[in-house]
Design a protein around this motif. Sequence first.
Motif, PDB file in Angstrom:
ATOM      1  N   LEU A  11       0.865  -1.177   0.000  1.00  0.00           N
ATOM      2  CA  LEU A  11       0.000   0.000   0.000  1.00  0.00           C
ATOM      3  C   LEU A  11       0.902   1.227   0.000  1.00  0.00           C
ATOM      4  CD1 LEU A  11      -2.448  -1.067   2.862  1.00  0.00           C
ATOM      5  CD2 LEU A  11      -2.824  -1.280   0.402  1.00  0.00           C
ATOM      6  N   ALA A  12       0.409   2.308  -0.560  1.00  0.00           N
ATOM      7  CA  ALA A  12       1.140   3.574  -0.537  1.00  0.00           C
ATOM      8  C   ALA A  12       0.277   4.608   0.166  1.00  0.00           C
ATOM      9  CB  ALA A  12       1.464   4.030  -1.954  1.00  0.00           C
ATOM     10  N   ALA A  13       0.857   5.312   1.121  1.00  0.00           N
ATOM     11  CA  ALA A  13       0.159   6.349   1.869  1.00  0.00           C
ATOM     12  C   ALA A  13       0.932   7.657   1.744  1.00  0.00           C
ATOM     13  CB  ALA A  13       0.029   5.948   3.335  1.00  0.00           C
ATOM     14  N   ILE A  14       0.223   8.764   1.748  1.00  0.00           N
ATOM     15  CA  ILE A  14       0.820  10.081   1.593  1.00  0.00           C
ATOM     16  C   ILE A  14       0.855  10.771   2.954  1.00  0.00           C
ATOM     17  CG2 ILE A  14       0.643  12.306   0.410  1.00  0.00           C
ATOM     18  CD1 ILE A  14       0.983   9.788  -1.396  1.00  0.00           C
ATOM     19  N   ALA A  15       2.036  11.175   3.389  1.00  0.00           N
ATOM     20  CA  ALA A  15       2.180  11.863   4.675  1.00  0.00           C
ATOM     21  C   ALA A  15       2.038  13.370   4.460  1.00  0.00           C
ATOM     22  CB  ALA A  15       3.519  11.511   5.316  1.00  0.00           C
ATOM     23  N   SER A  16       0.871  13.784   3.979  1.00  0.00           N
ATOM     24  CA  SER A  16       0.684  15.183   3.581  1.00  0.00           C
ATOM     25  C   SER A  16       0.306  16.103   4.733  1.00  0.00           C
ATOM     26  CB  SER A  16      -0.374  15.285   2.489  1.00  0.00           C
ATOM     27  OG  SER A  16      -1.647  14.963   3.012  1.00  0.00           O
ATOM     28  N   ASN A  17      -0.430  15.595   5.695  1.00  0.00           N
ATOM     29  CA  ASN A  17      -0.937  16.435   6.785  1.00  0.00           C
ATOM     30  C   ASN A  17      -1.683  17.630   6.200  1.00  0.00           C
ATOM     31  OD1 ASN A  17      -1.411  16.901   9.470  1.00  0.00           O
ATOM     32  ND2 ASN A  17       0.555  17.886   9.865  1.00  0.00           N
ATOM     33  N   ASN A  18      -2.433  17.362   5.152  1.00  0.00           N
ATOM     34  CA  ASN A  18      -3.230  18.368   4.440  1.00  0.00           C
ATOM     35  C   ASN A  18      -2.387  19.558   3.973  1.00  0.00           C
ATOM     36  OD1 ASN A  18      -5.703  19.035   3.307  1.00  0.00           O
ATOM     37  ND2 ASN A  18      -6.271  20.337   5.032  1.00  0.00           N
ATOM     38  N   GLY A  19      -1.148  19.270   3.558  1.00  0.00           N
ATOM     39  CA  GLY A  19      -0.285  20.314   3.015  1.00  0.00           C
ATOM     40  C   GLY A  19       0.394  21.188   4.064  1.00  0.00           C
ATOM     41  N   GLN A  71       1.017  18.647  -2.550  1.00  0.00           N
ATOM     42  CA  GLN A  71       2.388  19.139  -2.677  1.00  0.00           C
ATOM     43  C   GLN A  71       2.418  20.626  -2.978  1.00  0.00           C
ATOM     44  OE1 GLN A  71       5.555  17.238  -2.188  1.00  0.00           O
ATOM     45  NE2 GLN A  71       5.798  19.425  -1.843  1.00  0.00           N
ATOM     46  N   ALA A  72       1.444  21.103  -3.745  1.00  0.00           N
ATOM     47  CA  ALA A  72       1.395  22.523  -4.106  1.00  0.00           C
ATOM     48  C   ALA A  72       1.137  23.424  -2.893  1.00  0.00           C
ATOM     49  CB  ALA A  72       0.316  22.750  -5.156  1.00  0.00           C
ATOM     50  N   LEU A  73       0.675  22.849  -1.789  1.00  0.00           N
ATOM     51  CA  LEU A  73       0.346  23.629  -0.598  1.00  0.00           C
ATOM     52  C   LEU A  73       1.536  23.879   0.328  1.00  0.00           C
ATOM     53  CD1 LEU A  73      -3.017  21.876   0.334  1.00  0.00           C
ATOM     54  CD2 LEU A  73      -2.724  24.071  -0.834  1.00  0.00           C
ATOM     55  N   THR A  74       2.655  23.205   0.090  1.00  0.00           N
ATOM     56  CA  THR A  74       3.785  23.304   1.010  1.00  0.00           C
ATOM     57  C   THR A  74       5.111  23.277   0.262  1.00  0.00           C
ATOM     58  OG1 THR A  74       4.810  22.323   2.980  1.00  0.00           O
ATOM     59  CG2 THR A  74       3.835  20.793   1.414  1.00  0.00           C
ATOM     60  N   SER A  75       6.149  23.815   0.897  1.00  0.00           N
ATOM     61  CA  SER A  75       7.474  23.796   0.273  1.00  0.00           C
ATOM     62  C   SER A  75       8.236  22.505   0.597  1.00  0.00           C
ATOM     63  CB  SER A  75       8.288  25.013   0.716  1.00  0.00           C
ATOM     64  OG  SER A  75       8.437  25.006   2.123  1.00  0.00           O
ATOM     65  N   ARG A  76       7.812  21.768   1.644  1.00  0.00           N
ATOM     66  CA  ARG A  76       8.497  20.513   1.970  1.00  0.00           C
ATOM     67  C   ARG A  76       8.074  19.432   0.974  1.00  0.00           C
ATOM     68  NH1 ARG A  76       5.295  16.536   4.614  1.00  0.00           N
ATOM     69  NH2 ARG A  76       3.272  17.380   5.165  1.00  0.00           N
ATOM     70  N   GLN A  77       8.957  18.490   0.746  1.00  0.00           N
ATOM     71  CA  GLN A  77       8.564  17.367  -0.108  1.00  0.00           C
ATOM     72  C   GLN A  77       7.736  16.405   0.733  1.00  0.00           C
ATOM     73  OE1 GLN A  77      11.379  15.568  -2.720  1.00  0.00           O
ATOM     74  NE2 GLN A  77      10.300  13.640  -2.729  1.00  0.00           N
ATOM     75  N   ILE A  78       6.514  16.183   0.324  1.00  0.00           N
ATOM     76  CA  ILE A  78       5.622  15.300   1.063  1.00  0.00           C
ATOM     77  C   ILE A  78       6.072  13.857   0.864  1.00  0.00           C
ATOM     78  CG2 ILE A  78       3.263  14.417   1.203  1.00  0.00           C
ATOM     79  CD1 ILE A  78       2.317  17.245   0.491  1.00  0.00           C
ATOM     80  N   PRO A  79       6.342  13.153   1.961  1.00  0.00           N
ATOM     81  CA  PRO A  79       6.777  11.765   1.835  1.00  0.00           C
ATOM     82  C   PRO A  79       5.641  10.844   1.399  1.00  0.00           C
ATOM     83  CG  PRO A  79       7.303  12.646   4.022  1.00  0.00           C
ATOM     84  CD  PRO A  79       6.397  13.617   3.351  1.00  0.00           C
ATOM     85  N   VAL A  80       6.013   9.887   0.582  1.00  0.00           N
ATOM     86  CA  VAL A  80       5.113   8.788   0.232  1.00  0.00           C
ATOM     87  C   VAL A  80       5.648   7.576   0.979  1.00  0.00           C
ATOM     88  CG1 VAL A  80       4.210   7.328  -1.600  1.00  0.00           C
ATOM     89  CG2 VAL A  80       4.612   9.766  -2.029  1.00  0.00           C
ATOM     90  N   VAL A  81       4.791   6.922   1.738  1.00  0.00           N
ATOM     91  CA  VAL A  81       5.190   5.792   2.552  1.00  0.00           C
ATOM     92  C   VAL A  81       4.666   4.513   1.910  1.00  0.00           C
ATOM     93  CG1 VAL A  81       5.039   4.731   4.832  1.00  0.00           C
ATOM     94  CG2 VAL A  81       5.163   7.217   4.622  1.00  0.00           C
ATOM     95  N   VAL A  82       5.570   3.564   1.685  1.00  0.00           N
ATOM     96  CA  VAL A  82       5.184   2.257   1.159  1.00  0.00           C
ATOM     97  C   VAL A  82       5.041   1.322   2.355  1.00  0.00           C
ATOM     98  CG1 VAL A  82       5.846   0.330  -0.319  1.00  0.00           C
ATOM     99  CG2 VAL A  82       6.368   2.680  -1.019  1.00  0.00           C
ATOM    100  N   LEU A  83       3.898   0.660   2.448  1.00  0.00           N
ATOM    101  CA  LEU A  83       3.602  -0.271   3.535  1.00  0.00           C
ATOM    102  C   LEU A  83       3.631  -1.677   2.948  1.00  0.00           C
ATOM    103  CD1 LEU A  83       0.601   1.748   4.966  1.00  0.00           C
ATOM    104  CD2 LEU A  83       2.917   1.693   5.888  1.00  0.00           C
ATOM    105  N   GLU A  84       4.737  -2.381   3.214  1.00  0.00           N
ATOM    106  CA  GLU A  84       4.935  -3.723   2.654  1.00  0.00           C
ATOM    107  C   GLU A  84       4.452  -4.775   3.633  1.00  0.00           C
ATOM    108  OE1 GLU A  84       9.178  -3.415   2.068  1.00  0.00           O
ATOM    109  OE2 GLU A  84       8.885  -2.798  -0.012  1.00  0.00           O
TER     110      GLU A  84
END
Length: 86
Positions: A11-19, A71-84
Amino acid sequence: MIGYRPYGDSLAAIASNNGADKAPSWFFNLQKNPIATVEVGPDKFQVKARVASSDEREELMNIIDYLERQQALTSRQIPVVVLERI
């Protein structure tokens, strides 16, 4: 609840915290302890979390449409987490 997408057998999850400028707490928790239990519908299983490589992140941007918007909401690179699955 965390948004996710299937990614092969993982699974892939986005650690965006809503930007927000800081990743969500669950991301930091997984960095400290990458073993977690995931529930998807009636299925419950253990996973090992890791941050997607840059190539994987590019690939996942094509299937996770909201990643680019977040990603457009923040200057940090939003991590994508792979859940194996383990």
